[in-house]
Every structure is written in structure tokens, then in C-alpha cells.
Design a protein around this motif. Structure first.
Motif, PDB file in Angstrom:
ATOM      1  N   UNK A   1      -6.969 -18.541 -15.517  1.00 12.34           N
ATOM      2  CA  UNK A   1      -5.530 -18.861 -15.344  1.00 12.34           C
ATOM      3  C   UNK A   1      -4.221 -18.071 -14.981  1.00 12.34           C
ATOM      4  N   UNK A   2      -3.996 -17.743 -17.021  1.00 13.04           N
ATOM      5  CA  UNK A   2      -2.546 -17.847 -16.946  1.00 13.04           C
ATOM      6  C   UNK A   2      -2.006 -16.066 -15.747  1.00 13.04           C
ATOM      7  N   UNK A   3      -3.358 -15.334 -16.051  1.00 17.33           N
ATOM      8  CA  UNK A   3      -2.817 -13.821 -14.946  1.00 17.33           C
ATOM      9  C   UNK A   3      -2.391 -15.020 -13.376  1.00 17.33           C
ATOM     10  N   UNK A   4      -3.419 -15.288 -13.129  1.00 16.05           N
ATOM     11  CA  UNK A   4      -3.316 -16.042 -11.479  1.00 16.05           C
ATOM     12  C   UNK A   4      -2.262 -16.858 -11.224  1.00 16.05           C
ATOM     13  N   UNK A   5      -1.911 -17.756 -12.760  1.00 13.25           N
ATOM     14  CA  UNK A   5      -0.579 -18.883 -12.441  1.00 13.25           C
ATOM     15  C   UNK A   5       0.703 -17.713 -12.464  1.00 13.25           C
ATOM     16  N   UNK A   6       0.953 -16.443 -13.248  1.00 10.01           N
ATOM     17  CA  UNK A   6       1.445 -15.880 -13.377  1.00 10.01           C
ATOM     18  C   UNK A   6       2.110 -14.500 -11.406  1.00 10.01           C
TER      19      UNK A   6
ATOM     20  N   UNK B   1      10.265 -16.597 -15.308  1.00  7.09           N
ATOM     21  CA  UNK B   1      10.823 -16.633 -17.071  1.00  7.09           C
ATOM     22  C   UNK B   1       8.988 -17.632 -16.830  1.00  7.09           C
ATOM     23  N   UNK B   2       8.853 -18.417 -16.580  1.00  8.07           N
ATOM     24  CA  UNK B   2       7.475 -19.129 -16.334  1.00  8.07           C
ATOM     25  C   UNK B   2       5.968 -18.689 -16.079  1.00  8.07           C
ATOM     26  N   UNK B   3       6.453 -17.728 -14.660  1.00  7.01           N
ATOM     27  CA  UNK B   3       5.180 -16.366 -15.078  1.00  7.01           C
ATOM     28  C   UNK B   3       5.479 -14.875 -15.829  1.00  7.01           C
ATOM     29  N   UNK B   4       6.523 -15.049 -16.426  1.00  4.29           N
ATOM     30  CA  UNK B   4       6.606 -13.321 -17.551  1.00  4.29           C
ATOM     31  C   UNK B   4       6.050 -14.786 -18.590  1.00  4.29           C
ATOM     32  N   UNK B   5       5.731 -15.472 -19.320  1.00  3.04           N
ATOM     33  CA  UNK B   5       5.318 -16.217 -20.148  1.00  3.04           C
ATOM     34  C   UNK B   5       4.058 -16.433 -20.390  1.00  3.04           C
ATOM     35  N   UNK B   6       3.113 -16.288 -18.688  1.00  7.13           N
ATOM     36  CA  UNK B   6       2.152 -16.805 -18.420  1.00  7.13           C
ATOM     37  C   UNK B   6       1.583 -15.042 -18.516  1.00  7.13           C
ATOM     38  N   UNK B   7       2.194 -14.481 -17.827  1.00  7.44           N
ATOM     39  CA  UNK B   7       1.867 -13.515 -18.635  1.00  7.44           C
ATOM     40  C   UNK B   7       1.389 -12.678 -20.456  1.00  7.44           C
ATOM     41  N   UNK B   8       2.431 -13.493 -21.500  1.00  9.80           N
ATOM     42  CA  UNK B   8       2.221 -12.754 -22.130  1.00  9.80           C
ATOM     43  C   UNK B   8       1.306 -13.394 -22.525  1.00  9.80           C
ATOM     44  N   UNK B   9       0.646 -14.854 -22.671  1.00 10.87           N
ATOM     45  CA  UNK B   9      -0.050 -15.239 -22.933  1.00 10.87           C
ATOM     46  C   UNK B   9      -2.216 -14.959 -22.381  1.00 10.87           C
ATOM     47  N   UNK B  10      -1.834 -14.133 -20.849  1.00 11.23           N
ATOM     48  CA  UNK B  10      -2.549 -12.899 -21.138  1.00 11.23           C
ATOM     49  C   UNK B  10      -3.110 -11.767 -21.329  1.00 11.23           C
ATOM     50  N   UNK B  11      -1.652 -11.769 -22.042  1.00 14.99           N
ATOM     51  CA  UNK B  11      -2.379 -10.532 -22.995  1.00 14.99           C
ATOM     52  C   UNK B  11      -2.742 -10.919 -24.343  1.00 14.99           C
ATOM     53  N   UNK B  12      -1.943 -12.154 -24.906  1.00 14.45           N
ATOM     54  CA  UNK B  12      -2.330 -12.225 -25.934  1.00 14.45           C
ATOM     55  C   UNK B  12      -4.643 -13.239 -26.337  1.00 14.45           C
TER      56      UNK B  12
ATOM     57  N   UNK C   1      22.887 -18.813 -11.535  1.00 10.58           N
ATOM     58  CA  UNK C   1      23.632 -19.469  -9.958  1.00 10.58           C
ATOM     59  C   UNK C   1      22.237 -19.829  -9.431  1.00 10.58           C
ATOM     60  N   UNK C   2      21.484 -18.759  -9.244  1.00 13.44           N
ATOM     61  CA  UNK C   2      20.238 -19.208  -9.448  1.00 13.44           C
ATOM     62  C   UNK C   2      19.512 -19.443 -10.627  1.00 13.44           C
ATOM     63  N   UNK C   3      19.319 -20.799 -10.732  1.00  7.32           N
ATOM     64  CA  UNK C   3      18.992 -20.946 -11.903  1.00  7.32           C
ATOM     65  C   UNK C   3      16.965 -21.799 -11.238  1.00  7.32           C
ATOM     66  N   UNK C   4      16.776 -21.838 -10.741  1.00  2.00           N
ATOM     67  CA  UNK C   4      15.027 -22.369 -10.143  1.00  2.00           C
ATOM     68  C   UNK C   4      15.137 -21.060 -10.022  1.00  2.00           C
ATOM     69  N   UNK C   5      15.150 -20.263  -9.425  1.00  2.00           N
ATOM     70  CA  UNK C   5      14.516 -18.528  -9.343  1.00  2.00           C
ATOM     71  C   UNK C   5      13.827 -18.578 -10.945  1.00  2.00           C
ATOM     72  N   UNK C   6      15.651 -17.924 -11.745  1.00  3.97           N
ATOM     73  CA  UNK C   6      15.019 -17.411 -12.915  1.00  3.97           C
ATOM     74  C   UNK C   6      14.004 -18.495 -13.932  1.00  3.97           C
TER      75      UNK C   6
ATOM     76  N   UNK D   1       7.370  -5.651 -18.566  1.00  2.00           N
ATOM     77  CA  UNK D   1       8.497  -5.415 -17.645  1.00  2.00           C
ATOM     78  C   UNK D   1       9.942  -6.268 -16.884  1.00  2.00           C
ATOM     79  N   UNK D   2       9.031  -6.765 -16.366  1.00  2.00           N
ATOM     80  CA  UNK D   2       9.018  -8.349 -16.310  1.00  2.00           C
ATOM     81  C   UNK D   2      10.009  -8.853 -17.020  1.00  2.00           C
ATOM     82  N   UNK D   3       9.703  -9.066 -17.897  1.00  3.43           N
ATOM     83  CA  UNK D   3      10.437  -9.530 -19.670  1.00  3.43           C
ATOM     84  C   UNK D   3      11.600  -8.870 -19.373  1.00  3.43           C
ATOM     85  N   UNK D   4      12.157  -7.268 -18.598  1.00  2.00           N
ATOM     86  CA  UNK D   4      12.900  -7.002 -19.526  1.00  2.00           C
ATOM     87  C   UNK D   4      14.431  -7.134 -17.831  1.00  2.00           C
ATOM     88  N   UNK D   5      13.418  -7.342 -17.119  1.00  3.11           N
ATOM     89  CA  UNK D   5      14.500  -7.148 -15.795  1.00  3.11           C
ATOM     90  C   UNK D   5      15.223  -9.151 -16.382  1.00  3.11           C
TER      91      UNK D   5
END
Length: 210
Positions: free
Chosen positions: A61-66, A182-193, A173-178, A150-154
């Protein structure tokens, strides 16, 4: 009681005494103890296998969600001219494109690994599926970690910018995009854990029980 019956009653205890003297009776007891140890070992390994299956569902779920969150990140500012349109999308940056591909691969692997995890539940003492999952989980952990880092750095640059390189923060300016990336990167770190937990549990289940 006849003499024949009396001799049989005497011979049975004598035969049992001779077997105990030769060490056969303790061997039977030791054999029973080893059976209980094997049953206990299979019990806790089955419990570890069930935890492994549940963690794999969470990692899937975390990986596909990210991947889905990053892949659908897109925002267009309301002000634009006839020739210029201000838009931010994940495919504008190769790092985010790599992130989507990597997390989609990891998510697909996790889906395919679920049947092997079920095999370890049905056959908790089987080592082949556990060794295979341990090796593939290590590879998947490496890929997931690289994509998340890599995603966290960007994302960090998008939020804070880099004045020394004249990179401006675009999240104002791009609040929704960020928010989506950001949510995708957090989800990827959940997958790492979760992957780290899976590797630890697999190594624990493969160790020899003395």
C-alpha cells in the motif's frame, strides 16, 4: 496364580529394567522432547510468517500509494498568458520520474511476493522461500531507499530553495503540487521502514534454533 503367570509378571519388570540400563528408555524421552521442540519452533516461525505477510500488505500500500501520489502530482497556476502557462508536474523533473518508476517496480514486486509469504505460513519450517524473499527484499530496499532519498532532496529544494545556486522555492506558488510530492516521499520512507522490518524478521526466522 500359576507358575507360568508368575514368571511372566517377573520377566516384564526385569525386561524394563534391562532396557533402562541400556539407555533405551531415556532415548524415548529425549525423542519426545525433540518433537516438542520442533513443534514449538514451527509455531513461532509461523507467527513470524504471519507478521511478514501483514507487513508486506502495508509495504504494498505504501509503495503503490507513493507511486500514484507522485504520478498524479500536477498543478497549473491560475494566471497565464497567451504564450506562457505556469505548470508544475512530476515529469518536469527526471528525479520524480525515476521515483515513480522505482516505486511502481517495488509495488509490483511486493504483490508478486505475497504468494511466497503465504507459503511460509503454510510451511513455516521451509527455508527456500524465506531465503528468496530475504534476497529480493534487500534489493527492493536498496531501490526504495534510493528513490526516497532522491525524491526527498528535490522536495527539500522545492520547499526551501538554494540561494547559492539561485534556485527559488516554488512551494509558495505550487502549494498543492508540493503537498502531493511531499506525501509521496513520506509514503516511500514508510515502505523503507517496513522493508527493514521484513529483512530483520526473515533473518530471525532463518536462524538455527538450538
Amino acid at each position: 496364580m500359576t507358575n507360568g503367570e508368575s514368571s511372566m509378571a517377573i520377566e516384564v519388570p526385569e525386561e524394563q529394567a534391562r532396557r533402562e540400563a541400556k539407555g533405551k528408555a531415556p532415548l524415548l524421552i529425549a525423542g519426545g522432547t525433540r518433537k516438542h521442540q520442533r513443534a514449538a519452533g514451527g509455531g513461532w516461525k509461523k507467527g513470524v510468517a504471519i507478521i511478514d505477510f501483514i507487513l508486506r500488505l502495508g509495504a504494498t500500500a505504501a509503495a503503490l500509494g507513493a507511486a500514484a501520489s507522485m504520478g498524479t502530482s500536477d498543478e497549473t497556476l491560475p494566471f497565464f498568458t497567451q504564450f506562457f502557462q505556469f505548470q508544475a508536474s512530476y515529469d518536469d523533473l527526471p528525479t520524480f520520474t525515476f521515483f515513480v518508476i522505482a516505486m511502481a517496480i517495488v509495488g509490483g514486486y511486493l504483490v508478486l511476493s505475497l504468494p511466497f509469504s503465504i507459503v511460509t505460513i503454510v510451511r513455516p519450517r521451509a527455508t527456500g522461500p524465506r531465503v528468496l524473499l530475504l534476497a529480493l527484499d534487500t534489493v527492493a530496499l536498496t531501490l526504495t531507499t534510493s528513490a526516497a532519498a532522491a525524491g526527498a532532496a528535490i522536495v527539500y529544494l522545492a520547499h526551501n530553495g538554494d540561494p547559492s545556486a539561485n534556485w527559488l522555492a516554488i512551494c509558495q506558488q505550487y502549494g498543492d503540487f508540493c503537498q502531493e510530492v511531499s506525501g509521496a516521499v513520506v509514503s516511500s520512507f514508510v515502505a523503507v521502514a517496513i522493508f527493514m522490518s521484513l529483512i530483520v524478521f526473515s533473518a530471525f526466522a532463518l536462524r538455527k534454533r538450538h
